[in-house]
Motif scaffolding. Sequence first.
Motif, PDB file in Angstrom:
ATOM      1  N   HIS A  38       0.832  -1.202   0.000  1.00 29.96           N
ATOM      2  CA  HIS A  38       0.000   0.000   0.000  1.00 29.96           C
ATOM      3  C   HIS A  38       0.864   1.248   0.000  1.00 29.96           C
ATOM      4  CE1 HIS A  38      -4.109  -1.767   1.468  1.00 29.96           C
ATOM      5  NE2 HIS A  38      -3.755  -2.169   0.272  1.00 29.96           N
ATOM      6  N   ASP A  56      -2.222   0.208  -8.920  1.00 31.48           N
ATOM      7  CA  ASP A  56      -3.415  -0.337  -8.260  1.00 31.48           C
ATOM      8  C   ASP A  56      -4.392   0.815  -8.101  1.00 31.48           C
ATOM      9  OD1 ASP A  56      -5.297  -1.361  -6.490  1.00 31.48           O
ATOM     10  OD2 ASP A  56      -3.822  -2.365  -5.223  1.00 31.48           O
ATOM     11  N   ASP A  58     -11.701  -1.774  -8.513  1.00 28.03           N
ATOM     12  CA  ASP A  58     -10.373  -1.986  -7.918  1.00 28.03           C
ATOM     13  C   ASP A  58      -9.578  -2.917  -8.832  1.00 28.03           C
ATOM     14  OD1 ASP A  58      -8.210  -2.204  -6.252  1.00 28.03           O
ATOM     15  OD2 ASP A  58      -9.246  -3.290  -4.655  1.00 28.03           O
ATOM     16  N   HIS A  68     -11.038  -9.465  -1.915  1.00 25.07           N
ATOM     17  CA  HIS A  68     -12.095  -8.945  -1.047  1.00 25.07           C
ATOM     18  C   HIS A  68     -13.310  -8.582  -1.879  1.00 25.07           C
ATOM     19  CE1 HIS A  68     -10.870  -5.056  -2.767  1.00 25.07           C
ATOM     20  NE2 HIS A  68      -9.628  -5.520  -2.649  1.00 25.07           N
ATOM     21  N   HIS A  70     -13.198  -2.147   0.062  1.00 20.10           N
ATOM     22  CA  HIS A  70     -13.127  -3.411   0.797  1.00 20.10           C
ATOM     23  C   HIS A  70     -14.519  -3.684   1.368  1.00 20.10           C
ATOM     24  CE1 HIS A  70      -8.475  -3.187   1.396  1.00 20.10           C
ATOM     25  NE2 HIS A  70      -8.841  -3.369   0.146  1.00 20.10           N
ATOM     26  N   GLU A 104      -6.503 -10.904  -6.246  1.00 14.95           N
ATOM     27  CA  GLU A 104      -5.328 -10.047  -6.387  1.00 14.95           C
ATOM     28  C   GLU A 104      -4.061 -10.646  -5.784  1.00 14.95           C
ATOM     29  OE1 GLU A 104      -5.129  -6.501  -3.929  1.00 14.95           O
ATOM     30  OE2 GLU A 104      -7.176  -6.826  -3.281  1.00 14.95           O
ATOM     31  N   GLU A 117      -4.632  -7.687 -10.235  1.00 14.13           N
ATOM     32  CA  GLU A 117      -5.921  -7.679  -9.518  1.00 14.13           C
ATOM     33  C   GLU A 117      -7.056  -7.462 -10.513  1.00 14.13           C
ATOM     34  OE1 GLU A 117      -6.515  -4.402  -6.776  1.00 14.13           O
ATOM     35  OE2 GLU A 117      -7.976  -5.587  -5.662  1.00 14.13           O
TER      36      GLU A 117
END
Length: 490
Positions: A257, A274, A285, A382, A389, A411, A452
């Motif tokens: 992240h 991302d 996402d 997720h 999320h 992902e 992802e």
Amino acid sequence: MFRFASMCLLGLLIAGPLPAQIPTAEYAARRDTVAAHLGDGVLLAFGAGEPMTDEADFHQLPAFQYLTGYDRVNAVFVMAVRGGRVTYQMLFEPPIDPRRALYDGFAPDSADLERRTGLGLRDRDRLREVMDGLAGRGTLWTVTDAHSRDYRSTDSLSAERYFVQRFWAAHPNVTVRSADALLDSLMVVKSPAEIALLRKAVDISVLGQIAAMKAVRPGVNEHDIFALTDYTFRMAGASGPSFRAIIGSGPNSTSYHYRANDRVMQAGEVVVMDMGALYDGYAGDVTRTVPVNGKYTADQAAIYSIVRSAQQAAADVARPGEPVGTGDKAIRAIMATELARLGLTEGPDATFDPPWADAARCERVPVVCTQAFLYMAHGPGHGIGLEVHDAGGYSYSPTGSFQLNEVFTIEPGIYISTALLDMLADTPKNRAFIARVRPVVERYNHIGIRIEDDYLVTPTGVEWLSKAPREIREIEAVMQAAAKSRRSGS
Ligand code: GLY
Ligand code: MN
């Protein structure tokens, strides 16, 4: 030429038919379903407060949005239920100071509000009095007002908790329970209207990926790609990003992240991109990892192929009723075999002494202590929905199994950095592991690859929604065509 083509594409998206909004009747039906599950009691849900900064966007809280469709600041929703039926439902909002209204806008017209939400609106100064009047009606069901599912237990800016503590002090006989699990179990399955909005959010996310792939080249700053994604999303009709895009090149590609987005990319590196668009409250996402100079090295391609196979293995087994753990195991099995083959671990089942688990946890959850886990210490995906999320998928499944019409991400990633070895405690097991793999880790150092994609669970499996170029040759073709058109000045 490339610029013209992408503007045309954006134009088409802007002009294209807009998916239906969530109908007012759907909100009412959701509240009726919640009431049927609760039986008796009073549900209290706080919406998002006013952002305490001038630069932040306002985002309504997902559960509040799901129940009401009401997107103004500082609102509260109360619903009383008896015998599984709604007996009272009302929105509350603070009175608007007339001078403040000149800055922020006037209160909504109550007839218009009733038409849009099916709900009346009262002054929030009356909330406590109304709640006191409902105190004898059974359990108080609360809805967390944390800003994100990830911070439910740590978000301290909770107006709901403050209110409930004071209410309970005055009514100690009232049972207080959380309605979060119930709402998660309902929100995980998307309606046709929600799926249409999610498709749009994902389509726009894909446009962001394509624009980014075309713009990446040596000497470009991560920040330029970050800005381009935001521009692309908004020009295509999104209200903005669904989370702060992660544009991590070289060493930054190994930080899951990474947030700074301020480094100049170099030839020979990969960049993890991302990103997700937010469309009418719904979040896409999508992640692609691309070579900065438009062609993966053999080592980058080797890692990419493993991640892509792992992702496909999980997609191939997902279907209604299938435990989410099946896909997780499929990903971990491929990683274990392939990382051992490359010499990044001592063997598919080899273990180490990780910084995140003691012997008891290794016993309970053995995978977290395998050497392969070191290279992907995050979950495989997720749910997506009213937040990036959302309930569902691997990490937030309310039932442990996929359900028809849930929308989720897969992902997997592999992140290789000598920092992984440097953070390990000096134990005999770790010493042997490090001695064996360090030269290989040094060879692949700073290759972080994540792929992802977003999927809808269908009756027979999954539908791949995020159709951005994904195979090595497809990504290289897009990047090389963009480089060529830059050279020819078109
Ligand atoms: N795409 C960022 C995340 O899922 O955490
Ligand atoms: Mn994600």
